[in-house]
Design an enzyme around this catalytic site. Structure first.
Site, PDB file in Angstrom:
ATOM      1  N   PRO A 145      26.771  78.887  64.707  1.00 30.60           N
ATOM      2  CA  PRO A 145      26.307  77.601  64.480  1.00 30.60           C
ATOM      3  C   PRO A 145      25.099  77.294  63.916  1.00 30.60           C
ATOM      4  O   PRO A 145      24.145  77.882  64.330  1.00 30.60           O
ATOM      5  CB  PRO A 145      26.446  77.187  66.014  1.00 30.60           C
ATOM      6  CG  PRO A 145      26.193  78.520  66.775  1.00 30.60           C
ATOM      7  CD  PRO A 145      26.660  79.612  65.999  1.00 30.60           C
ATOM      8  N   GLY A 146      24.819  76.182  63.137  1.00 28.49           N
ATOM      9  CA  GLY A 146      23.765  75.810  62.767  1.00 28.49           C
ATOM     10  C   GLY A 146      23.629  74.291  63.171  1.00 28.49           C
ATOM     11  O   GLY A 146      22.678  73.800  64.033  1.00 28.49           O
ATOM     12  N   ARG A 147      24.230  73.452  62.148  1.00 24.38           N
ATOM     13  CA  ARG A 147      24.226  72.029  62.416  1.00 24.38           C
ATOM     14  C   ARG A 147      24.581  71.427  63.720  1.00 24.38           C
ATOM     15  O   ARG A 147      23.705  70.717  64.233  1.00 24.38           O
ATOM     16  CB  ARG A 147      25.355  71.309  61.443  1.00 24.38           C
ATOM     17  CG  ARG A 147      25.569  69.924  61.420  1.00 24.38           C
ATOM     18  CD  ARG A 147      26.813  69.484  61.025  1.00 24.38           C
ATOM     19  NE  ARG A 147      27.446  70.021  59.823  1.00 24.38           N
ATOM     20  CZ  ARG A 147      27.183  69.778  58.625  1.00 24.38           C
ATOM     21  NH1 ARG A 147      26.500  68.575  58.463  1.00 24.38           N
ATOM     22  NH2 ARG A 147      27.581  70.316  57.719  1.00 24.38           N
ATOM     23  N   CYS A 196      13.696  56.282  42.805  1.00 28.96           N
ATOM     24  CA  CYS A 196      14.176  55.914  41.729  1.00 28.96           C
ATOM     25  C   CYS A 196      15.565  56.012  41.290  1.00 28.96           C
ATOM     26  O   CYS A 196      15.601  57.050  40.202  1.00 28.96           O
ATOM     27  CB  CYS A 196      13.010  55.751  40.459  1.00 28.96           C
ATOM     28  SG  CYS A 196      11.608  54.913  40.747  1.00 28.96           S
ATOM     29  N   GLU A 197      16.288  55.972  42.061  1.00 28.33           N
ATOM     30  CA  GLU A 197      17.755  56.153  41.999  1.00 28.33           C
ATOM     31  C   GLU A 197      18.557  55.273  42.650  1.00 28.33           C
ATOM     32  O   GLU A 197      18.634  54.883  43.665  1.00 28.33           O
ATOM     33  CB  GLU A 197      18.196  57.683  42.375  1.00 28.33           C
ATOM     34  CG  GLU A 197      17.395  58.974  41.954  1.00 28.33           C
ATOM     35  CD  GLU A 197      17.888  59.339  40.571  1.00 28.33           C
ATOM     36  OE1 GLU A 197      19.078  58.974  40.336  1.00 28.33           O
ATOM     37  OE2 GLU A 197      16.972  59.954  40.083  1.00 28.33           O
ATOM     38  N   TYR A 220      19.995  69.596  58.027  1.00 31.71           N
ATOM     39  CA  TYR A 220      20.083  69.419  56.477  1.00 31.71           C
ATOM     40  C   TYR A 220      19.135  68.115  56.018  1.00 31.71           C
ATOM     41  O   TYR A 220      19.421  67.467  54.905  1.00 31.71           O
ATOM     42  CB  TYR A 220      21.573  69.408  56.041  1.00 31.71           C
ATOM     43  CG  TYR A 220      22.052  70.781  56.292  1.00 31.71           C
ATOM     44  CD1 TYR A 220      21.907  72.010  55.726  1.00 31.71           C
ATOM     45  CD2 TYR A 220      23.176  70.679  57.346  1.00 31.71           C
ATOM     46  CE1 TYR A 220      22.532  73.144  56.160  1.00 31.71           C
ATOM     47  CE2 TYR A 220      23.712  71.860  57.509  1.00 31.71           C
ATOM     48  CZ  TYR A 220      23.570  73.054  57.141  1.00 31.71           C
ATOM     49  OH  TYR A 220      24.079  74.332  57.064  1.00 31.71           O
TER      50      TYR A 220
END
Length: 386
Positions: A246-248, A315-316, A344
């Site tokens: 497990p991470g998230r 600027c996207e 993340y």
């Protein structure tokens, strides 16, 4: 984070084989985080030389570190071996060949887990499903490359076949795919005389919005253990150890990103709240069309009467934090809290537009401590040759 770690550790136990929870540190890796993980006796999943370096600086026990990745460089493999790492999750035959050479050169016993593509797809976003038959990750067990890789390990004097690893996706909200994965992996064990280990990967879903229905952690991992015990008994085989990564799910819901509202703009069909961050501290909305919940932290009791889009300052056109949500009327200087950004966010942050990465603060009850300082402009030039 502490409650979640305890739930994984206490639920993932068996009377029939060893169990190990490995933290998938790519979700969020800092020295402070690794110290916390270490204090609970968990192992570690790393995927790069940089993650190994951080783990070493955190004095993480190298014997519990597993080195993953589909394209580990020779320099990274040497760095890992020279620093005492012995567990390698290999992705392809060429990696096994290189490890065989390096193990002889260093005269070290290296434990190899072969990452398999078991062809099982969890129902997740296309870009984060990792078990398509043509996925960049792992090998099909029946393939010539996989069988050759197994043979290289088994005939080597320095490589030990530890077992098999699989990972079937992310943000998984139902058990069916995991149980199918267990059946596949256990089925392969019948072809081996030695007692091997299995790693089921991660992918435990978290709650980003009200529509997400994550499975309860402790009950879920208990069921994974129970089903594995049952599958092993049916097939008449045993294993040394069962692992998960497990991470998230350990850090995601613990994290909240705090932005400051800047300008507010009304277009013919939309109202924008602009914030002092965006895709440089959370690329997931642009990359995965990920969705989040938020509140104006400075106006928590106010009525949410404004339908707004929360947009970043980069600027996207795709730099949108939350596409559409209801919030109270805001003013410049209000604090916007975006929930479930622990995974993340920081780890995928960047200096695009020469934006500075934010500070990271650990909070426990009424105490807090700075664990990553806010970047300064001088940090942007640190690697440049002037």
């Amino acid at each position: 984070m502490k409650e979640t770690i305890k739930a994984f550790k206490e639920g993932f136990q068996s009377d029939h084989f060893k169990t190990k929870v490995l933290y998938a540190s790519k979700a969020f890796q800092t020295v402070a985080m690794l110290k916390l993980i270490q204090s609970y006796g968990l192992g570690l999943d790393v995927v790069s030389g940089g993650e190994i370096y951080t783990a070493l600086k955190a004095e993480f026990p190298v014997e519990t570190i597993y080195f993953h990745g589909n394209n580990k460089t020779p320099a990274e493999l040497r760095y890992a071996i020279e620093n005492g790492i012995i567990h390698f999750v290999v992705d392809n035959r060429m990696e096994v060949e290189l490890l065989s050479i390096l193990s002889q050169e260093y005269d070290k016993k290296l434990h190899v887990m072969i990452r398999l593509n078991v062809g099982i797809e969890a129902h997740t976003h296309e870009y984060i499903v990792t078990a398509h038959v043509d996925s960049k990750f792992g090998m099909l067990y029946e393939s010539e490359n996989c069988q050759q890789a197994i043979q290289i390990v088994q005939t080597s004097d320095h490589l030990v076949l530890e077992g098999f690893h699989a990972h079937i996706g992310s943000q998984i909200f139902e058990m069916t795919a995991w149980l199918a994965e267990i059946d596949k992996l256990v089925g392969y064990l019948k072809e081996f005389d030695e007692e091997l280990s299995l790693n089921l990967g991660g992918g435990f879903g978290i709650r980003y919005t009200e529509s997400d229905r994550p499975l309860p952690i402790e009950e879920t991992v208990k069921e994974l253990v129970r089903y594995t015990e049952e599958a092993l008994q049916k097939q008449g085989v045993t294993i040394q150890q069962l692992m998960i990564e497990p991470g998230r799910s350990m850090v995601g819901e613990a994290g909240t990103t705090l932005y400051t509202v800047g300008f507010i703009k009304q277009t013919p069909h939309k109202k924008y709240y602009f914030v002092d961050g965006g895709m440089t501290d959370n690329i997931r909305p642009a990359l995965y069309q990920a969705t989040y919940r938020c509140d104006l932290a400075t106006k928590l009791t106010a009525a949410k009467t404004e339908k707004v889009t929360v947009a970043g300052k980069m600027c996207e056109s795709g730099d949108v934090v939350i596409q559409e949500t209801f919030l109270p009327p805001a003013e410049p200087g209000d604090i916007l809290a975006v929930y479930a950004t622990g995974a993340y966010g920081y780890s995928m942050s960047s200096n695009y537009n020469r934006a500075l990465t934010p500070a990271v603060v650990f909070v426990n009850g009424d105490t807090s401590r700075l664990v990553v300082r806010r970047q300064e402009y001088a940090d942007l030039l640190r690697g440049e040759v002037l």
